[in-house]
Design a protein around this motif. Structure first.
Motif, mmCIF file in Angstrom:
data_model
loop_
_atom_site.group_PDB
_atom_site.id
_atom_site.type_symbol
_atom_site.label_atom_id
_atom_site.label_comp_id
_atom_site.label_asym_id
_atom_site.label_seq_id
_atom_site.Cartn_x
_atom_site.Cartn_y
_atom_site.Cartn_z
ATOM 1 N N THR A 4 -44.294 39.216 62.351
ATOM 2 C CA THR A 4 -43.157 38.450 62.161
ATOM 3 C C THR A 4 -42.612 38.020 63.277
ATOM 4 N N TRP A 5 -42.277 36.668 63.231
ATOM 5 C CA TRP A 5 -41.557 36.173 64.393
ATOM 6 C C TRP A 5 -40.350 35.768 64.385
ATOM 7 N N THR A 49 -41.109 33.146 53.073
ATOM 8 C CA THR A 49 -42.232 32.891 53.799
ATOM 9 C C THR A 49 -43.279 34.119 53.724
ATOM 10 N N THR A 51 -45.730 36.838 55.194
ATOM 11 C CA THR A 51 -45.695 37.890 56.463
ATOM 12 C C THR A 51 -46.987 38.698 56.725
ATOM 13 N N LEU A 258 -48.191 34.004 67.364
ATOM 14 C CA LEU A 258 -47.461 34.878 66.520
ATOM 15 C C LEU A 258 -48.305 36.348 65.936
ATOM 16 N N LYS A 303 -45.563 26.082 59.129
ATOM 17 C CA LYS A 303 -45.371 27.131 60.246
ATOM 18 C C LYS A 303 -46.764 28.124 59.571
ATOM 19 N N GLN A 305 -48.025 31.604 60.556
ATOM 20 C CA GLN A 305 -47.417 32.882 61.167
ATOM 21 C C GLN A 305 -48.202 34.026 61.040
ATOM 22 N N GLY A 315 -48.326 31.080 56.017
ATOM 23 C CA GLY A 315 -46.993 31.032 56.433
ATOM 24 C C GLY A 315 -46.247 30.243 55.392
ATOM 25 N N THR A 324 -36.578 28.527 58.597
ATOM 26 C CA THR A 324 -37.244 29.651 58.813
ATOM 27 C C THR A 324 -37.825 30.423 57.350
#
Length: 335
Positions: A4-5, A49, A51, A258, A303, A305, A315, A324
């Motif tokens: 997780t960013w 998102t 994860t 990430l 993104k 991720q 992502g 986000t």
């Protein structure tokens, strides 16, 4: 594992085989782009998102569904809403291991109390809060089922917490100037933590700091198989990789890394020095070799991720650089 960013569906059949590193098995030098697939949202869902992934075709993330923040998993490309246990108000997914066990944080909004949970085929399992602390937040889960979290006491210092899969009492590591918060958990139980102005590895009471050399600053965000990825200061933020704790190497074209899978495939983001945010769209590396990620049609922001163990990425996509969350997206390496 994760990552997780703020840290996968099967690779499509192709004319050439692709390894978990994302490299064509018989043509490692060929530069093939990871191609996006936007996954369908469940009815009533908003932006979220992905994860985590089991690396076998399942992807999991956090999405609001009918106004309730909860865990959603995709199997065979279709969403499954995992629900919220009675007595709790919201659930966030932070990681998933190869057995399909999800780990994250579950909340009671009225009391501002949080718990760490795991979620498997039999349902939710809430972790005990270590004595002397009020709340715990789930951060990561490794292949054998160890869970990493952070514990807090209102008005006092926190701690990094490791719940081992064998059911023994949780390991509590009080936060100090050398250990300030948890980042990720390796399969052998090594914990990646923030440490002062950088990062360190903790295992069985021994702390080893990650050297930023040859840069002046660096931080790790994910660990797998002893390899750490993150970011360093190198003419601006540059994605970085540690194969040992002693020095970093830069990842070409990246601003931050990430997530890393078991074969060294790394997901991250490109830098945007002049943009409204520090990091831009998705990036990928096969070891230290940069790859190419294509965004889904109709979206300007994407993104990457999660680097899943089957060589796919996960992502979200949106049309606002400051978002986000967005629509769930996976990427497959297909010629």
């Amino acid at each position: 594992m994760k990552k997780t960013w703020l840290r996968a569906g099967a690779i499509a059949t192709a004319a050439i085989a692709v390894t978990a590193l994302g490299v064509p098995a018989d043509a490692a030098a060929i530069r093939i782009a990871w191609q996006p697939t936007v996954l369908p949202l469940p009815p009533g869902a908003g932006a979220g998102t992905l994860t985590g992934s089991d690396g076998k075709g399942e992807y999991t993330g956090t999405f609001p569904v009918n106004g309730v923040t909860q865990v959603v998993s995709w199997r065979n490309g279709q969403p499954i809403v995992r629900g919220v246990p009675s007595g709790y108000d919201r659930v966030e997914a932070n990681d998933e291991n190869s057995s399909g066990v999800v780990a994250g944080t579950i909340d009671v909004d009225a009391s501002m109390i949080s718990r760490t949970y795991t979620l498997d085929a039999s349902g939710y399992h809430i972790k005990d809060v270590p004595a002397g602390y009020d709340s715990v937040f789930g951060v990561a889960i490794n292949t054998r089922g160890d869970v990493l979290g952070e514990a807090y006491k209102f008005g006092a210092a926190g701690a990094v917490v490791l719940w081992r899969a064998d059911g023994s009492a949780p390991v509590v590591i009080p936060e100090t100037t050398d250990i300030s918060s948890a980042r990720d958990l390796d399969d052998d139980g090594t914990i990646l933590v923030n440490s002062g102005s950088g990062s360190a590895l903790w295992k069985d009471g021994v702390l080893r700091k990650l050297s930023p050399s040859p840069s002046g600053w660096a931080a790790g965000y994910a660990i797998r198989g002893g390899v750490v990825v993150g970011s360093r200061s190198w003419g601006g933020d540059q994605a970085a990789r540690w194969s040992t704790p002693d020095s970093t190497v830069g990842l070409e074209g990246g601003g931050i890394a990430l997530s890393i899978n078991k074969a060294g495939l790394t997901a991250g983001l490109v830098p945007t020095p002049s943009g409204p945010v520090i990091y831009g769209n998705g990036a990928v590396w096969r070891g230290t070799t940069p790859g190419q990620v294509r965004g889904p049609s109709g979206y300007s922001v994407f993104k990457t991720q999660v680097a899943a163990d089957d060589g796919t990425l996960a992502g979200f996509a949106s049309n606002n650089p400051q978002d986000t969350a967005g629509v769930p997206v996976i990427w497959r390496l297909t010629p």
